[in-house]
Structure formats: structure tokens, C-alpha cells
Design an enzyme around this catalytic site. Structure first.
Site, PDB file in Angstrom:
ATOM      1  N   GLY A  96      12.582  -0.474  27.713  1.00 44.40           N
ATOM      2  CA  GLY A  96      12.193  -1.673  26.954  1.00 44.40           C
ATOM      3  C   GLY A  96      13.367  -2.439  26.359  1.00 44.40           C
TER       4      GLY A  96
ATOM      5  N   ASP B 164      -3.877  -3.065  -0.296  1.00 36.15           N
ATOM      6  CA  ASP B 164      -3.756  -3.205   1.155  1.00 36.15           C
ATOM      7  C   ASP B 164      -4.162  -4.629   1.549  1.00 36.15           C
ATOM      8  OD1 ASP B 164      -4.432  -2.900   4.061  1.00 36.15           O
ATOM      9  OD2 ASP B 164      -3.953  -0.806   3.586  1.00 36.15           O
TER      10      ASP B 164
ATOM     11  N   ASN C 222      -3.720  -3.108  11.453  1.00 36.22           N
ATOM     12  CA  ASN C 222      -2.901  -3.303  10.259  1.00 36.22           C
ATOM     13  C   ASN C 222      -2.261  -4.701  10.263  1.00 36.22           C
ATOM     14  OD1 ASN C 222      -1.713  -1.392   7.979  1.00 36.22           O
ATOM     15  ND2 ASN C 222      -0.149  -2.828   8.579  1.00 36.22           N
TER      16      ASN C 222
ATOM     17  N   ASN D 272       0.829  -1.219   0.000  1.00 37.68           N
ATOM     18  CA  ASN D 272       0.000   0.000   0.000  1.00 37.68           C
ATOM     19  C   ASN D 272       0.857   1.261   0.000  1.00 37.68           C
ATOM     20  OD1 ASN D 272       0.936   0.233   2.605  1.00 37.68           O
ATOM     21  ND2 ASN D 272      -1.066   0.040   3.605  1.00 37.68           N
ATOM     22  N   LEU D 273       2.171   1.097  -0.061  1.00 38.75           N
ATOM     23  CA  LEU D 273       3.131   2.213  -0.132  1.00 38.75           C
ATOM     24  C   LEU D 273       3.043   3.136   1.086  1.00 38.75           C
ATOM     25  CD1 LEU D 273       2.888   3.061  -3.973  1.00 38.75           C
ATOM     26  CD2 LEU D 273       4.501   1.533  -2.819  1.00 38.75           C
TER      27      LEU D 273
ATOM     28  N   TYR E 293       3.656  -3.578  19.041  1.00 41.05           N
ATOM     29  CA  TYR E 293       4.280  -4.138  17.836  1.00 41.05           C
ATOM     30  C   TYR E 293       4.686  -5.591  18.087  1.00 41.05           C
ATOM     31  CZ  TYR E 293       7.954  -5.507  14.644  1.00 41.05           C
ATOM     32  OH  TYR E 293       8.712  -6.238  13.760  1.00 41.05           O
TER      33      TYR E 293
ATOM     34  N   ILE F 202      24.240   6.629  22.286  1.00 42.40           N
ATOM     35  CA  ILE F 202      24.262   5.196  22.634  1.00 42.40           C
ATOM     36  C   ILE F 202      23.472   5.029  23.924  1.00 42.40           C
ATOM     37  CG2 ILE F 202      25.723   3.256  23.324  1.00 42.40           C
ATOM     38  CD1 ILE F 202      27.832   4.231  21.401  1.00 42.40           C
TER      39      ILE F 202
ATOM     40  N   SER G 262       9.637 -11.950  14.626  1.00 38.17           N
ATOM     41  CA  SER G 262      10.774 -11.197  15.156  1.00 38.17           C
ATOM     42  C   SER G 262      11.289 -11.859  16.421  1.00 38.17           C
ATOM     43  CB  SER G 262      10.298  -9.781  15.482  1.00 38.17           C
ATOM     44  OG  SER G 262      11.232  -9.132  16.296  1.00 38.17           O
TER      45      SER G 262
ATOM     46  N   LYS H  67       3.232  -9.620  16.657  1.00 34.17           N
ATOM     47  CA  LYS H  67       3.997 -10.770  16.137  1.00 34.17           C
ATOM     48  C   LYS H  67       3.626 -12.035  16.918  1.00 34.17           C
ATOM     49  CE  LYS H  67       6.206  -8.441  13.063  1.00 34.17           C
ATOM     50  NZ  LYS H  67       5.754  -8.566  11.685  1.00 34.17           N
TER      51      LYS H  67
HETATM   52  P1  NAD Z   1       9.107  -1.839   5.859  1.00 33.10           P
HETATM   53  O1  NAD Z   1       8.220  -0.849   6.542  1.00 33.10           O
HETATM   54  O2  NAD Z   1      10.281  -1.329   5.110  1.00 33.10           O
HETATM   55  O3  NAD Z   1       8.236  -2.756   4.867  1.00 33.10           O
HETATM   56  C1  NAD Z   1       6.898  -3.077   5.128  1.00 33.10           C
HETATM   57  C2  NAD Z   1       6.112  -2.773   3.856  1.00 33.10           C
HETATM   58  O4  NAD Z   1       4.747  -3.117   4.074  1.00 33.10           O
HETATM   59  C3  NAD Z   1       6.135  -1.291   3.467  1.00 33.10           C
HETATM   60  O5  NAD Z   1       6.508  -1.190   2.109  1.00 33.10           O
HETATM   61  C4  NAD Z   1       4.696  -0.809   3.679  1.00 33.10           C
HETATM   62  O6  NAD Z   1       4.331   0.179   2.733  1.00 33.10           O
HETATM   63  C5  NAD Z   1       3.922  -2.102   3.518  1.00 33.10           C
HETATM   64  N1  NAD Z   1       2.642  -2.160   4.258  1.00 33.10           N
HETATM   65  C6  NAD Z   1       2.408  -1.855   5.557  1.00 33.10           C
HETATM   66  N2  NAD Z   1       1.136  -2.112   5.865  1.00 33.10           N
HETATM   67  C7  NAD Z   1       0.539  -2.605   4.751  1.00 33.10           C
HETATM   68  C8  NAD Z   1      -0.759  -3.056   4.438  1.00 33.10           C
HETATM   69  N3  NAD Z   1      -1.741  -3.025   5.348  1.00 33.10           N
HETATM   70  N4  NAD Z   1      -1.012  -3.505   3.191  1.00 33.10           N
HETATM   71  C9  NAD Z   1      -0.035  -3.526   2.232  1.00 33.10           C
HETATM   72  N5  NAD Z   1       1.210  -3.100   2.486  1.00 33.10           N
HETATM   73  C10 NAD Z   1       1.505  -2.649   3.714  1.00 33.10           C
HETATM   74  O7  NAD Z   1       9.564  -2.895   6.974  1.00 33.10           O
HETATM   75  P2  NAD Z   1      10.676  -4.034   6.901  1.00 33.10           P
HETATM   76  O8  NAD Z   1      11.798  -3.636   7.785  1.00 33.10           O
HETATM   77  O9  NAD Z   1      10.945  -4.404   5.509  1.00 33.10           O
HETATM   78  O10 NAD Z   1       9.909  -5.215   7.637  1.00 33.10           O
HETATM   79  C11 NAD Z   1       9.154  -6.178   6.928  1.00 33.10           C
HETATM   80  C12 NAD Z   1       8.498  -7.106   7.917  1.00 33.10           C
HETATM   81  O11 NAD Z   1       9.497  -7.710   8.740  1.00 33.10           O
HETATM   82  C13 NAD Z   1       7.536  -6.381   8.870  1.00 33.10           C
HETATM   83  O12 NAD Z   1       6.431  -7.224   9.125  1.00 33.10           O
HETATM   84  C14 NAD Z   1       8.367  -6.239  10.127  1.00 33.10           C
HETATM   85  O13 NAD Z   1       7.573  -6.177  11.279  1.00 33.10           O
HETATM   86  C15 NAD Z   1       9.197  -7.521  10.096  1.00 33.10           C
HETATM   87  N6  NAD Z   1      10.447  -7.394  10.872  1.00 33.10           N
HETATM   88  C16 NAD Z   1      11.300  -6.364  10.595  1.00 33.10           C
HETATM   89  C17 NAD Z   1      12.470  -6.233  11.346  1.00 33.10           C
HETATM   90  C18 NAD Z   1      13.410  -5.083  11.086  1.00 33.10           C
HETATM   91  O14 NAD Z   1      14.272  -4.826  11.932  1.00 33.10           O
HETATM   92  N7  NAD Z   1      13.346  -4.388   9.963  1.00 33.10           N
HETATM   93  C19 NAD Z   1      12.759  -7.162  12.362  1.00 33.10           C
HETATM   94  C20 NAD Z   1      11.861  -8.205  12.595  1.00 33.10           C
HETATM   95  C21 NAD Z   1      10.699  -8.323  11.835  1.00 33.10           C
HETATM   96  N1  UDP Z   2      20.611   2.034  19.920  1.00 31.50           N
HETATM   97  C1  UDP Z   2      21.369   3.110  20.315  1.00 31.50           C
HETATM   98  N2  UDP Z   2      21.132   4.313  19.731  1.00 31.50           N
HETATM   99  C2  UDP Z   2      20.195   4.505  18.758  1.00 31.50           C
HETATM  100  C3  UDP Z   2      19.425   3.378  18.350  1.00 31.50           C
HETATM  101  C4  UDP Z   2      19.656   2.154  18.952  1.00 31.50           C
HETATM  102  O1  UDP Z   2      22.226   2.991  21.202  1.00 31.50           O
HETATM  103  O2  UDP Z   2      20.010   5.631  18.281  1.00 31.50           O
HETATM  104  C5  UDP Z   2      20.856   0.719  20.541  1.00 31.50           C
HETATM  105  C6  UDP Z   2      19.645   0.155  21.257  1.00 31.50           C
HETATM  106  O3  UDP Z   2      19.618   0.619  22.587  1.00 31.50           O
HETATM  107  C7  UDP Z   2      19.917  -1.355  21.163  1.00 31.50           C
HETATM  108  C8  UDP Z   2      20.658  -1.510  19.836  1.00 31.50           C
HETATM  109  O4  UDP Z   2      21.165  -0.209  19.519  1.00 31.50           O
HETATM  110  O5  UDP Z   2      20.770  -1.732  22.198  1.00 31.50           O
HETATM  111  C9  UDP Z   2      19.786  -2.019  18.695  1.00 31.50           C
HETATM  112  O6  UDP Z   2      18.638  -1.184  18.636  1.00 31.50           O
HETATM  113  P1  UDP Z   2      17.609  -1.245  17.435  1.00 31.50           P
HETATM  114  O7  UDP Z   2      16.517  -0.275  17.742  1.00 31.50           O
HETATM  115  O8  UDP Z   2      18.340  -1.075  16.151  1.00 31.50           O
HETATM  116  O9  UDP Z   2      17.079  -2.742  17.447  1.00 31.50           O
HETATM  117  P2  UDP Z   2      16.284  -3.575  18.592  1.00 31.50           P
HETATM  118  O10 UDP Z   2      17.197  -4.696  18.965  1.00 31.50           O
HETATM  119  O11 UDP Z   2      15.976  -2.652  19.721  1.00 31.50           O
HETATM  120  O12 UDP Z   2      15.076  -4.047  17.890  1.00 31.50           O
END
Ligand code: NAD
Ligand code: UDP
Length: 338
Positions: free
Chosen positions: A294, A58, A99, A32-33, A149, A217, A124, A153
């Protein structure tokens, strides 16, 4: 074989689409961008030499989903679509539950109606809460998430388990990502956060291009080798490859399978900063700041299960991740915007 990649123009999705195209899969992206740009589709084509189909839509809309499913046979869905900002989820829980959870349910209902039963879910490491010890493996208890969030998951994982119990035509891979960073080595696609980055690596690269003054940090009094938190950072291209491994597993009709995707190595915040300094060739300004609410002291994974069952092993280290993320940011200081 055609894969529907929801959220496929996002950070992890776009890298996964390239990996899928490179492995001969046909790909339809539905996004959905809300957190990405359509320009990503051009960049994917430039890298892979093939253009995925793109539908703006979406996952909460049956109409949008049916447009995709009725037009072509979809063999597997990878669901990246979701909202992912921890802080925002605390302020907007209803939007996150709607969502992420309603979106996933809606998508699964359409899949069942259209008889597509292969599903890969982006979960995650946050589902482990604050683990009793590290490294964690897939048998560790889940729960104790500290924000909506993370709870989305956890709940979706439970929904998927319950769905499979009721309807064993489904094959489901739950992939628990650790900390994806880095970018495609071409520098054409990468992470493009809105506003001030919450995550460590994009914050560091914004300091490197002069958009931010210095890195804060969060905490230097944790019980770790240098007092900063430990995480398992994984190159986004390795993570993308993990999805191709998971698709192959689903074709064996395994039911519900769960894999942690990480490198198995814990790195501190200072380790990551130093890796980016090596890529940059000079020091990066930082200050120690109070702990962030957290945050947990340490989380990294055991890698044996993914290696044994799906042949997944991360290839890149934090120096590669820093080099590639810096390359992306240097070439695109404003991300996908001009
Ligand atoms: P991102 O935001 O870059 O990508 C998510 C995409 O989904 C976006 O392009 C957004 O436009 C689209 N989107 C959101 N809601 C939507 C909907 N209702 N319908 C259609 N499209 C929708 O995020 P990402 O980092 O690429 O993460 C992808 C997935 O991986 C997510 O579910 C996120 O929770 C999970 N994840 C990410 C991380 C991380 O650190 N990036 C870690 C663990 C899990
Ligand atoms: N962190 C930091 N400064 C920042 C962002 C993150 O020191 O501006 C630290 C954060 O406290 C954690 C680690 O970097 O210890 C990874 O954080 P991130 O939010 O990237 O991922 P998380 O493991 O929390 O999902």
C-alpha cells in the site's frame, strides 16, 4: 469565540487546542478517550496557562453532543475525532466506517440543529491515492484509496461537499494533512501510540529509548534519490497553526474550501532517520526490509494555495521536528503512562 474540538486530547487535537488558547479562543474538548488520556487536559493547561473545558463523550452520541451544544454557544467545530490506523482499518472496516463516517454525520446533524455552521475537517493526503506526479495540489483528482481508513476521509469529503450544496449556511474547511510529526517544544505533549507504532517517527523514537531493537525501513528499491519513500513531514505545531488560519477563513463565508497542509519539501525515510540521529548524537540501528503493502513512492504538496488564501506557511524543518519529538519521547519514555 468558542471552538468545539472533537478528539482534542489526541495528538494533533491537543497541539491545536494550545494554538487556539494562545490565540484567544475559548475551547471545549469532546473526546471519548479511546486513543488518549484525560491527563492531556492538565498538560494543555500547564503549557497554555488556561484550561479548556473537557467533556468525555462520543461524536456518535447525540446526547453527548447536545450536552455541549445546549450548554454554550459553539461558533466553530474542528473534528479530529476518528480512528486512524491503516492496518487496523483493513481488519475492522465496519468499526472505521461507523466511527469516522457515522460520527461525522451525527456531529453535522447536531450542528445543523443547533445552528452552528462552521466546520473544519481533518482529512489526509491519502485521498490523492497514488498521485500521477508530485508535488500535488488541491486540484489533483482524489480517489484510489487503498484502505478503509483512507476511504472514510474520501467519503466524508464528499458528504461535506453534498451538504454544502444542499445547505449553503455551512462553511467548511477540508484540511488535507501530509505527515505530521514532532511535538510541542515543552516536551509535555506528543504522540503516544498504542502498541507497536505503525508510523515512522514514533517507531524511531521508540528505538532511541530502547523499546525497539531497530528500525525496519520498508523498501530501498523505490525510484527516489536513495531508494526509500518520500513524504512531506510537517511539524505538528505548524499543522496546529494551520487550523487557526482556517478558522479565520471560515469567518469570510467561503463555502467549502480545501487546503493541503505540508511544507512542500519531500524527505526520504533515510533523511528522517538522519535528522533523528542528529538530535540523538549517535547512530540509530536500522535494517532494510521488504516494501510495505500500500505504500506509494512519493507524496509532497504544493504550498501556494494555503499560503495565498489563508496565509499559512510552515516554519519548522525536519531537524526541528526530530529534536522536538525526541525531547517528548526522552521525557516521557512511556508516553502518558507512568
Ligand atoms: P489521535 O488518535 O491521537 O486523536 C484522535 C482523538 O479522537 C483521540 O483522542 C480519540 O480518543 C478521539 N476519538 C476517536 N473516536 C472518537 C469518537 N467517536 N468520539 C469522540 N472522540 C473520539 O489521532 P491524531 O493523529 O491526532 O489525528 C487526528 C485526526 O487527524 C484524525 O481524524 C486523523 O485521521 C487525522 N489525520 C491524522 C494524520 C496523522 O498522521 N496523525 C494524518 C492525516 C489525518
Ligand atoms: N516506514 C518505515 N518503517 C516503519 C514505518 C514507516 O520504513 O517502521 C516508512 C513507510 O514505508 C513510509 C514512510 O516511512 O515510506 C512514512 O510512513 P508512515 O506510516 O509514517 O506514514 P504514511 O505516509 O504511510 O502515512
Amino acid at each position: 469565540m468558542r471552538i468545539l474540538v472533537t478528539g482534542g486530547t489526541g495528538y494533533i487535537g491537543s497541539h491545536t487546542v494550545i494554538e487556539l488558547l494562545n490565540n484567544g479562543y475559548e475551547v471545549t474538548i469532546l473526546d471519548n478517550l479511546s486513543n488518549s488520556k484525560e491527563l492531556v487536559v492538565d498538560r494543555i493547561e500547564e503549557i497554555a496557562g488556561k484550561r479548556p473545558d473537557f467533556v468525555k463523550g462520543d461524536i456518535r452520541s447525540k446526547e453527548d453532543l447536545l450536552k455541549v451544544f445546549k450548554g454554550q454557544k459553539i461558533d466553530c467545530v474542528i473534528n479530529f475525532a476518528g480512528l486512524k490506523a491503516v492496518g487496523e482499518s483493513i481488519k475492522m472496516p465496519l468499526e472505521y466506517y461507523d466511527n469516522n463516517i457515522y460520527g461525522a454525520i451525527n456531529l453535522l446533524e447536531v450542528m445543523r440543529e443547533c445552528e452552528c455552521f462552521n466546520f473544519i475537517f481533518s482529512s489526509s493526503a491519502t485521498v490523492y491515492g497514488d498521485p500521477a506526479s508530485v508535488p500535488v495540489d488541491e486540484t489533483f483528482p482524489v480517489g484510489g484509496t487503498t484502505n478503509p481508513y483512507g476511504t472514510t476521509k474520501l467519503f466524508i469529503e464528499q458528504i461535506l461537499q453534498d451538504l454544502y450544496k444542499a445547505d449553503n449556511r455551512f462553511n467548511i474547511a477540508i484540511l488535507r494533512y501530509f505527515n505530521p510529526i514532532g511535538a510541542h517544544p515543552s516536551g509535555l505533549i506528543g504522540e503516544d501510540p498504542n502498541g507497536i507504532p505503525n508510523n515512522l517517527a514514533p517507531y524511531i523514537t521508540q528505538v532511541m529509548v530502547g523499546k525497539r531493537d531497530h528500525l525496519n525501513i520498508f523498501g530501498n528499491d523505490y525510484d527516489t534519490k536513495d531508494g526509500t519513500c518520500i513524504r512531506d513531514y510537517i511539524h505538528v505545531c505548524d499543522l496546529a497553526r494551520g487550523h487557526v488560519c482556517a478558522i479565520k477563513k471560515l469567518l469570510e463565508n467561503p463555502g467549502v474550501v480545501i487546503y493541503n497542509l505540508g511544507t512542500g519539501k519531500g524527505s526520504s525515510v533515510l533523511d528522517i532517520l538522519h535528522a533523528f540521529e542528529a538530535a540523538y548524537g549517535k547512530p540509530i540501528p536500522y535494517e532494510f526490509a521488504p516494501r510495505r503493502a500500500g505504500d506509494i513512492t512519493a507524496n509532497y504538496t504544493k504550498v501556494e494555495k494555503a499560503e495565498r488564501e489563508i496565509g499559512f506557511k510552515a516554519q519548522y524543518d525536519i531537524m526541528d521536528m526530530a529534536r522536538d519529538q525526541w525531547n517528548w519521547q526522552k521525557k516521557n519514555p512511556n508516553g502518558y503512562s507512568k
